[in-house]
Design a protein around this motif. Sequence first.
Motif: not given
Length: 265
Positions: A100-105
């Motif tokens: 799972v990869i999260t990229i935010a902002g």
Amino acid sequence: MDGTKIWNVRVSALKLSRRLTKILEKIPRGSKLADIGSDHALLPVAAVECGAAVQAVAGEVNPGPYDAAVKQVIESGMTDVISVRKGDGLNVLSAGEADVITIAGMGGSLIAAILDRGIEKLAGVRRLVLQPNVGEDILRRWLHSHGWVLIEEWILEEDGKIYEVLVAEPSDTTGLTNEQVYKERTIGDGVRLSADWLFRMGPWLTQSPNPVFHDKWTSEMEKMGYILQSLSRSDLPAAADKASEIRSDIEFIQEVLACLPKDKP
């Protein structure tokens, strides 16, 4: 105490923003997480604490946030399960290291570029949870053209800013297809939402709009109005063509908003 209560206590202790809380909710339990642009590593720490992640990588390219992330992980006592790494985008990962990869902002174009540059690192990844600050349509188009299906999306407001959270999974692992997600549909009294407008406005957001969705597109129309004022001062034929296009977009958005419910579904 059940898992839900533990999750609530942990998140409260970390003081996660509503934006990060929504992202955390979309991380499947037991994931191997990579949070790119992790800043203070609040999300990886919260994910491990609540059981959403069994291990995590916190990637950060900037020295200040990287140091803050290292400090946060040490203070949380999680150096054995959270690895803080300094590097650009997905360069901090090995293939197969995260599912799972999260990229935010970040802007949607930057998130798309990060995914594109590290596309070989996406092998074995079962979910992307992405929060672009702008350029959501660019990111939707990248996902669509690279075999990722948008399975859900959310829009929320926090501290006067509007955020969208996009959740995508590989096309060969979900029961949905991009053809289904972006299939042209008719709303209200014959207003047709084309695939292009679904990329722009969100295929799921237009199915379950809330007041924040209406606020966003009302604001977008106001910005278009300012552009029209600027274009009106030009005698160039290209300016007239652009103004006509913008007026058409404003009229269409007004029709869409009039057809969609404003209350929370």
